[in-house]
Design a protein around this motif. Structure first.
Motif, PDB file in Angstrom:
ATOM      1  N   TYR A 197       0.847  -1.187   0.000  1.00  0.00           N
ATOM      2  CA  TYR A 197       0.000   0.000   0.000  1.00  0.00           C
ATOM      3  C   TYR A 197       0.888   1.244   0.000  1.00  0.00           C
ATOM      4  O   TYR A 197       1.701   1.435   0.910  1.00  0.00           O
ATOM      5  N   PHE A 198       0.732   2.079  -1.016  1.00  0.00           N
ATOM      6  CA  PHE A 198       1.319   3.420  -0.970  1.00  0.00           C
ATOM      7  C   PHE A 198       0.234   4.351  -0.449  1.00  0.00           C
ATOM      8  O   PHE A 198      -0.872   4.411  -1.006  1.00  0.00           O
ATOM      9  N   ILE A 199       0.534   5.075   0.616  1.00  0.00           N
ATOM     10  CA  ILE A 199      -0.444   5.920   1.300  1.00  0.00           C
ATOM     11  C   ILE A 199       0.115   7.331   1.361  1.00  0.00           C
ATOM     12  O   ILE A 199       1.270   7.532   1.738  1.00  0.00           O
ATOM     13  N   ALA A 200      -0.692   8.317   0.994  1.00  0.00           N
ATOM     14  CA  ALA A 200      -0.204   9.692   0.967  1.00  0.00           C
ATOM     15  C   ALA A 200      -1.234  10.649   1.541  1.00  0.00           C
ATOM     16  O   ALA A 200      -2.433  10.555   1.242  1.00  0.00           O
ATOM     17  N   ASN A 201      -0.739  11.568   2.363  1.00  0.00           N
ATOM     18  CA  ASN A 201      -1.525  12.716   2.783  1.00  0.00           C
ATOM     19  C   ASN A 201      -1.370  13.765   1.693  1.00  0.00           C
ATOM     20  O   ASN A 201      -0.295  14.329   1.506  1.00  0.00           O
ATOM     21  N   THR A 202      -2.424  14.025   0.947  1.00  0.00           N
ATOM     22  CA  THR A 202      -2.340  14.972  -0.161  1.00  0.00           C
ATOM     23  C   THR A 202      -2.691  16.395   0.265  1.00  0.00           C
ATOM     24  O   THR A 202      -2.783  17.283  -0.589  1.00  0.00           O
ATOM     25  N   SER A 203      -2.846  16.617   1.558  1.00  0.00           N
ATOM     26  CA  SER A 203      -3.234  17.933   2.051  1.00  0.00           C
ATOM     27  C   SER A 203      -2.051  18.626   2.715  1.00  0.00           C
ATOM     28  O   SER A 203      -1.020  18.021   2.995  1.00  0.00           O
ATOM     29  N   ASN A 204      -2.236  19.906   3.010  1.00  0.00           N
ATOM     30  CA  ASN A 204      -1.171  20.706   3.614  1.00  0.00           C
ATOM     31  C   ASN A 204      -1.297  20.794   5.135  1.00  0.00           C
ATOM     32  O   ASN A 204      -0.681  21.658   5.759  1.00  0.00           O
ATOM     33  N   ARG A 205      -2.084  19.892   5.724  1.00  0.00           N
ATOM     34  CA  ARG A 205      -2.244  19.865   7.182  1.00  0.00           C
ATOM     35  C   ARG A 205      -2.035  18.444   7.698  1.00  0.00           C
ATOM     36  O   ARG A 205      -2.248  17.471   6.977  1.00  0.00           O
ATOM     37  N   GLU A 206      -1.633  18.355   8.938  1.00  0.00           N
ATOM     38  CA  GLU A 206      -1.432  17.043   9.542  1.00  0.00           C
ATOM     39  C   GLU A 206      -2.751  16.283   9.596  1.00  0.00           C
ATOM     40  O   GLU A 206      -3.820  16.855   9.805  1.00  0.00           O
ATOM     41  N   VAL A 207      -2.659  14.980   9.397  1.00  0.00           N
ATOM     42  CA  VAL A 207      -3.823  14.100   9.475  1.00  0.00           C
ATOM     43  C   VAL A 207      -3.606  13.105  10.607  1.00  0.00           C
ATOM     44  O   VAL A 207      -2.563  12.440  10.666  1.00  0.00           O
ATOM     45  N   ARG A 208      -4.567  13.007  11.490  1.00  0.00           N
ATOM     46  CA  ARG A 208      -4.574  11.992  12.552  1.00  0.00           C
ATOM     47  C   ARG A 208      -5.873  11.214  12.428  1.00  0.00           C
ATOM     48  O   ARG A 208      -6.958  11.768  12.626  1.00  0.00           O
ATOM     49  N   THR A 209      -5.768   9.967  12.061  1.00  0.00           N
ATOM     50  CA  THR A 209      -6.962   9.155  11.855  1.00  0.00           C
ATOM     51  C   THR A 209      -6.587   7.686  12.006  1.00  0.00           C
ATOM     52  O   THR A 209      -5.465   7.355  12.389  1.00  0.00           O
TER      53      THR A 209
END
Length: 912
Positions: free
Chosen positions: A655-667
């Motif tokens: 799995y390649f996983i990417a945060n595409t946003s400019n803010r931290e993601v916690r989930t």
């Protein structure tokens, strides 16, 4: 076991030096986790990114060509595509500037030299089979130029028995004449009747009538389009891509001389840029070919096709546009690919645009290539990657970073990653950077730039981290070539509807498909926990690939054969969701009433089956997808920010996983695949750490951070680490020494900073582009070194809400704490590079008790240097060669903040 490993290594080495198989497969394609991991730390060279190498003029000299090739290799690029384009300067013997005419002996000698040196340095060479784009040039006579049908209405006064013929020039021919009520400005195409006027002395003789009428002439004509951005000597008409005569002529006149320059070492691939044959919709034998393929004469229907009026216009236009696709497939793509194979190379093609090629047109080329980072919308890139998944083209490239962070020299390493990640999420696994501008010796810094592109050569100060950027791209590209693609959802593209909506001089599936595959449709599927491939009627019939769920977006016209295959898909256990409504019309004109009746019968039959549903509103699609099949990778929150793509191995999943946003993601995320163990494979350095995915995967991703998760059937030997406790060991925000060795004079001498500010705040360094060296000594005791991990942290960065100053392309919407990249040294040893979030470098192994010398070499943009200069004067160049380019967005050139700007801390990390 040792013997098996040895055999695998011998095979891999042998494959690396052998001719890769047709279809662009990878010599390093494996099916098990252990095999893939073997090359994780040092991925094969074939996965390295490439660059488009612009030869301006071309005014190139061998010594500089070799320098630039060696720089590419040093920066981590694996090769280049030669692209001769427009001149940047006039011939100037005093400076050694001489524009070599395209295909001249001197130009071909430069090509031969580069090919030889590239092979010596293990660099891949691709060659564009033209200068500029689309294919064309001075060898193209008007009779082989891109074609269109011209409509020329003329008012016939009451009682008149003749009208003047419209002028018919070279390369043109009168096809048909119609007459009816109305005048030249307004007439009803459905009421025109075909006539056969007597033509004499430049006039058309027609029977007189009491009322004013219109006579409409349909003339086979030429678009007149010229090759875009042509090199000196390559100017001329764009050729007719629907004409086999024109294609064969081009291969003889251009492709053959180019390939001879390569001698017995042909290029890895020959290349065609995106199809931008604007205005084309015809070719000389179009009517005969149409009748042969569609079974009826199009001539009486030309007013409906070109006027778009009447209930039959859509069906007629569908047949008219489909015929163009078939012709470009058979007369352009197929022969060029066959020619490439005959010459021991491969055809790499951006198969989208005008004329109207389809997704399945990509099956006709060895190496499909995409363009565009629109991960959550319809994109040309996903056309190419889907075709690769459907037709077994494992290596799928993309033109990347086009228009990135305009103007030229404004793009940063983080910008590169942000766009590249969106390409990876669509299935790209080879990057072709756009690009590398050749710059002659002695040119004023920062050197040349293509008019509409970023610059990724060693004239950028942040070149110091280019090997690190390319190592990331190489490793992720390698990983996304392994095993098999594993998307569970396919979008069946409604090609017939788009064909039917086509307009004269604008016949393109790819340009208009967004009306059916809308952003909402894409978002609903992605946010439901799935990645997606595109599918079309031909691939449904021919590819053999099956998807658990097929989504049909806004399709009205569908063939009987496709409906029968969809029924078979559902009866075989597949699911289907239609968006907007059920198909209800036959695609084309011939026997339309009977075919439509059968379409409606089959459509009713299909939608009565279990597992088939219709959602009338796009916003309800996600819920319907979730009801139809379980999510592959379902995040608990912030789904719009997280993208993923999966490759399936025999004993695992990547799995390649990417945060595409400019803010931290916690989930957290629930993963459908069930395996014995999980691990994080670091895409930046290849390190491996255990992970826990049951009952769910806890995810904390910095802005634009990406990770690779690998699930395996083999049990993990080590437990997964739990959450870390982070503490500040030392605040390093002040008392740095700063020097600019590249600036010379007083700036080269260290000066003390009490606080960190931008170099542009100081008039002496406002226009400085280069490296600034920050240094300081930090005293640590043994207790401070006991943490499991010690990192140098440079801060978070500042998210941007909008970027109105970037009119084209894309950029990272984050102001970094390091502008724009840095290399960190601790006690004289390289600790790592800083160019993407999280802005941290592991320094624990290099620190010692006592004094520690920390040095941060920060590089900014060449844009700052450019901002202090006057813009070039191209007046004389354009007077000589015509205005072949206009540099983009030069009004936006201004110094950008530079240096180390964040809160610098030494952090300890302890696993709880």
């Amino acid at each position: 076991m040792k013997k098996r490993i040895l055999c695998l290594l011998i095979c891999a080495v042998a494959c690396a030096h052998a001719e890769p198989p047709g279809g662009g497969d990878s010599a390093f394609r494996f099916s098990t986790v252990a095999e893939v991991q073997r090359y994780l730390a040092a991925p094969p060279d074939e996965a390295r990114p490439m660059v488009r190498w612009w030869w301006f003029g071309p005014a190139v000299v061998k010594v500089q060509l070799e320098r630039e090739m060696l720089a590419m290799k040093q920066g981590g690029f694996g090769g280049f595509e030669i692209q001769p384009v427009y001149p940047m300067e006039l011939d100037d013997p005093a400076r050694g500037i001489r524009n070599l005419p395209y295909l001249s002996a001197d130009f071909l000698d430069a090509v031969s030299f580069v090919n030889q040196k590239a092979h010596e340095n293990n660099l891949r060479v691709d060659m564009t089979l033209a200068s500029g784009w689309p294919y064309g040039g001075p060898h193209v006579p008007v009779t082989e130029a891109a074609s269109r049908l011209r409509v020329a209405p003329v008012t016939l006064p009451a009682g008149a028995d003749s009208v003047p013929l419209p002028p018919i020039g070279s390369g043109e021919k009168l096809v048909a004449t119609f007459a009816g009520a109305g005048d030249a400005r307004q007439f009803d195409a459905t009421r025109l009747a075909m006539i056969a006027p007597v033509l004499a002395n430049g006039r058309a003789q027609v029977p007189p009538a009491a009322d004013e009428r219109v006579v409409v002439f349909y003339i086979a004509s030429r678009t007149g389009q010229q090759v875009k951005r042509a090199a000196v000597g390559a100017e001329g008409f764009v050729l007719d891509h629907l004409s086999r005569t024109a294609i064969d002529h081009h291969l003889r006149q251009v492709a053959e001389p180019l390939l001879k320059a390569f001698g017995d070492q042909p290029p890895y691939a020959v290349f065609s840029d995106s199809l931008e044959v604007y205005g084309t919709d015809w070719t000389d034998d179009f009517l005969a070919e149409f009748q042969r393929r569609r079974g009826y004469d199009l001539t009486p229907h030309l007013p409906l096709v070109y006027g778009g009026q009447g209930p039959d216009a859509g069906a007629l236009r569908r047949d008219w546009a489909l015929t163009q696709t078939e012709l470009v497939n058979e007369r352009y793509l197929t022969p060029v690919d066959a020619w490439a194979k005959q010459h021991r190379t491969r055809f790499r093609s951006q198969t989208y645009g005008e004329p109207a090629v389809s997704l399945s047109s990509n099956r006709l080329v060895a190496l499909p290539e995409g363009e565009g980072p629109q991960f959550r919308e319809f994109s040309f890139t996903r056309l190419a990657t889907s075709a690769g998944h459907l037709y077994g083209r494992n290596v799928i490239s993309a033109e990347t970073w086009t228009w990135l962070n305009s103007p030229a020299f404004a793009a940063t390493p983080l910008d590169m990653k942000v766009e590249a990640d969106r390409m990876l999420l669509q299935g790209v696994n080879l990057f072709v950077g756009h690009g590398w501008p050749y710059t002659p010796p002695g040119a004023q810094e920062p050197g040349y730039a293509f008019y509409a592109a970023a610059v990724f050569n060693n004239h950028q100060p942040w070149w110091s981290v280019m090997p690190d950027v390319n190592a990331y791209l190489q490793r992720t590209s390698y990983l996304l070539r392994q095993g098999e693609p594993a998307n569970d959802v396919a979008l069946l593209l409604p090609n017939n509807d788009v064909y039917a909506e086509s307009k004269p001089a604008k016949v393109s599936l790819s340009a208009e498909m967004h009306r059916h595959v809308t952003p909402v449709v894409m978002e609903q599927i992605l946010d439901a926990g799935h990645n997606v491939d595109f599918l079309d009627d031909e691939a449904l019939r021919d590819s053999g690939k099956r998807y658990p769920l097929i989504v049909v977006p806004h399709a009205t016209r569908m063939s009987v054969e496709t409906l029968e295959r969809l029924i078979k898909h559902v009866r075989g256990g597949g699911k289907l969701i239609a968006v907007g409504g059920k198909p209800s019309l036959a695609p084309g004109y011939l026997d339309a009433a009977a075919q439509t009746k059968r379409v409606r019968q089959l459509s009713d039959q299909l939608f009565a089956l279990p597992g088939v549903s219709v959602v009338t509103e796009e916003g309800a699609l996600g819920a319907a997808v979730g009801k139809a099949i379980a999510p592959d990778f379902a995040v608990a929150s912030q789904a719009a920010s997280i993208g993923f793509i999966r490759r399936k191995l025999a004993d695992g999943d990547i799995y390649f996983i990417a945060n595409t946003s400019n803010r931290e993601v916690r989930t957290s995320a629930r993963i459908a695949a069930r395996r014995a163990s999980a691990a994080w494979w670091n895409p930046h350095d290849g390190s491996v750490t255990p992970a826990t995915v049951r009952p769910s995967l806890e995810l904390t991703l910095a802005p634009y951070e990406s990770r690779v998760l690998v699930l395996s059937d083999s049990a993990s030997a080590a437990p997964a680490p739990v959450a870390s406790r982070i503490a500040t060991v030392a605040d390093l925000g002040g008392d740095w020494q700063l020097s600019f060795p590249g600036a010379g004079g007083a700036l080269a001498q260290p000066r003390m900073l009490t606080r960190l500010t931008s170099w542009t705040d100081d008039p002496a360094t406002r226009y400085y582009s280069g490296i600034g060296i920050y240094s300081k000594t930090v005293k640590l005791d043994a207790a401070q070194l006991q943490a499991q991990r010690l990192t140098l942290d440079f801060g978070l960065g500042t998210p941007l809400e909008s970027s109105p100053k970037v009119p084209a392309g894309m950029r990272a919407m984050l102001d970094s704490p390091i502008r724009e990249a840095a290399v960190v040294y601790v006690n004289g040893q390289r600790a790592g590079a800083v160019w993407h979030p999280p802005y941290r470098v592991d320094v624990g192994k290099l620190l010692k008790s006592g004094d520690n010398r920390i040095e941060v070499q920060v590089a900014n943009l060449s844009l700052n240097l450019l901002a202090g200069q006057e813009r070039p004067d191209y007046r004389l160049l354009w007077a000589r060669y015509g205005q072949r380019f206009v540099p983009q967005d030069t009004h936006l050139i201004s110094p950008r903040p530079s240096g180390m700007l964040g809160q610098v801390r030494l952090l300890s990390e302890t696993l709880q």
